[in-house]
Design a protein around this motif. Structure first.
Motif, PDB file in Angstrom:
ATOM      1  N   GLY A  80       8.811  45.904  59.862  1.00  0.00           N
ATOM      2  CA  GLY A  80       8.975  45.696  61.297  1.00  0.00           C
ATOM      3  C   GLY A  80       9.964  44.604  61.665  1.00  0.00           C
ATOM      4  N   GLY A  96      10.746  43.994  65.562  1.00  0.00           N
ATOM      5  CA  GLY A  96       9.913  42.975  66.201  1.00  0.00           C
ATOM      6  C   GLY A  96      10.189  41.609  65.615  1.00  0.00           C
ATOM      7  N   VAL A 141       4.148  45.227  64.017  1.00  0.00           N
ATOM      8  CA  VAL A 141       4.864  46.497  63.895  1.00  0.00           C
ATOM      9  C   VAL A 141       4.514  47.167  62.572  1.00  0.00           C
ATOM     10  CG1 VAL A 141       7.148  47.585  63.776  1.00  0.00           C
ATOM     11  CG2 VAL A 141       6.758  45.679  65.362  1.00  0.00           C
TER      12      VAL A 141
END
Ligand SMILES: [Fe+2]
Length: 123
Positions: free
Chosen positions: A10, A14, A21
């Motif tokens: 992620g 993010g 994420v």
């Protein structure tokens, strides 16, 4: 191991909540314990560098009583933190491909699990 491979997936989506994420992507395929571990690994990994940023490296201690505390601390010590060692041992991604495919072959939980179980039984 699959959580170790994907726990930072992620990062590009993010920047300030990449563990959330990654945890969301993994949630249908991993145990509750591994989901919690991935979701909270950022705070636990902070033990190794937060103090260099003027932050509290012991923030993870807020979760000291949680059943997944030791699992998550161990995950960071054994897999996350060593990944920053430029001299650390690495293996080709092909070594891990079978386990990634196995974990993602079927959801363990989530809204699609029942449908997949029904389809599997019908075969
Ligand atoms: Fe991370």
């Amino acid at each position: 191991m699959v959580c170790a491979l994907l726990h930072d997936i992620g990062d590009t989506l993010g920047t300030f909540n990449h563990p959330d994420v990654a945890a969301t992507l993994l949630q249908p395929f991993v145990s509750e314990e591994n989901h919690w571990m991935v979701k909270h690994h950022g705070i636990f990994q902070g033990y190794f560098f937060f103090h260099h940023l003027g932050m509290d490296r012991d923030l993870r201690d807020h979760f000291k009583a949680h059943p997944c505390y030791e699992r998550t601390a161990e995950f960071c010590a054994l897999y996350d933190n060593p990944a920053f060692d430029p001299h650390g041992e690495t293996l080709p991604i092909s070594e891990f491909e079978p386990m990634v495919r196995r974990v993602f072959a079927r959801p363990r939980n989530g809204v699609y699990k029942a449908a997949m179980d029904t389809n599997q039984a019908a075969r």
